[in-house]
Motif scaffolding. Structure first.
Motif, mmCIF file in Angstrom:
data_model
loop_
_atom_site.group_PDB
_atom_site.id
_atom_site.type_symbol
_atom_site.label_atom_id
_atom_site.label_comp_id
_atom_site.label_asym_id
_atom_site.label_seq_id
_atom_site.Cartn_x
_atom_site.Cartn_y
_atom_site.Cartn_z
ATOM 1 N N LEU A 264 0.800 -1.226 0.000
ATOM 2 C CA LEU A 264 0.000 0.000 0.000
ATOM 3 C C LEU A 264 0.837 1.283 0.000
ATOM 4 O O LEU A 264 0.543 2.210 -0.753
ATOM 5 N N LEU B 183 1.854 2.543 -3.498
ATOM 6 C CA LEU B 183 0.838 2.869 -4.499
ATOM 7 C C LEU B 183 0.624 4.374 -4.574
ATOM 8 O O LEU B 183 0.663 5.072 -3.573
ATOM 9 N N LYS C 144 -5.359 7.228 -7.322
ATOM 10 C CA LYS C 144 -6.656 6.939 -6.715
ATOM 11 C C LYS C 144 -6.659 5.550 -6.063
ATOM 12 O O LYS C 144 -6.254 4.572 -6.659
ATOM 13 N N MET C 145 -7.138 5.511 -4.840
ATOM 14 C CA MET C 145 -7.188 4.267 -4.080
ATOM 15 C C MET C 145 -8.636 3.810 -3.922
ATOM 16 O O MET C 145 -9.535 4.639 -3.825
ATOM 17 N N LEU D 125 -3.840 3.099 6.848
ATOM 18 C CA LEU D 125 -4.719 3.725 5.856
ATOM 19 C C LEU D 125 -4.964 5.191 6.189
ATOM 20 O O LEU D 125 -4.930 6.046 5.305
ATOM 21 N N VAL E 141 -6.257 7.294 3.003
ATOM 22 C CA VAL E 141 -7.075 6.385 2.204
ATOM 23 C C VAL E 141 -8.452 6.282 2.867
ATOM 24 O O VAL E 141 -8.558 6.062 4.071
#
Length: 87
Positions: A35, A38, A41-42, A67, A72
């Motif tokens: 994660l 990255l 857009k999640m 997160l 996120v």
């Protein structure tokens, strides 16, 4: 999405299920590990875990924190009881 959710796989499970490529496959398929790398857009995450599921509860709390730190969108919920087929 997956109703089964995100779970912690123990090292003995990984090697038994995936053999010699276990560590490589686990790194590639664990949101907690990939994660941070990255970008863009999640997807939104929905996390839920039983209040008596100590291993899963602690892990999900840490993942929720990860997160949050990455901004996120997600929801984290607990329910009475522990890991079982019925909710």
């Amino acid at each position: 999405g997956s109703f089964s959710g995100y779970f912690k796989m123990f090292p003995s499970d990984v090697k038994r299920l995936f053999g010699s490529k276990a560590n490589s496959l686990a790194r590639k398929n664990s949101p907690a590990l990939y994660l941070p790398g990255l970008r863009g857009k999640m997807p939104a995450f929905y996390l839920f875990v039983g209040e008596q599921d100590k291993d899963f509860l602690d892990f999900e709390k840490r993942f929720s924190g990860q997160l949050s730190s990455l901004h996120v969108t997600h929801e984290f919920h607990t329910y009475p009881g522990k890991h079982a087929w019925s909710l």
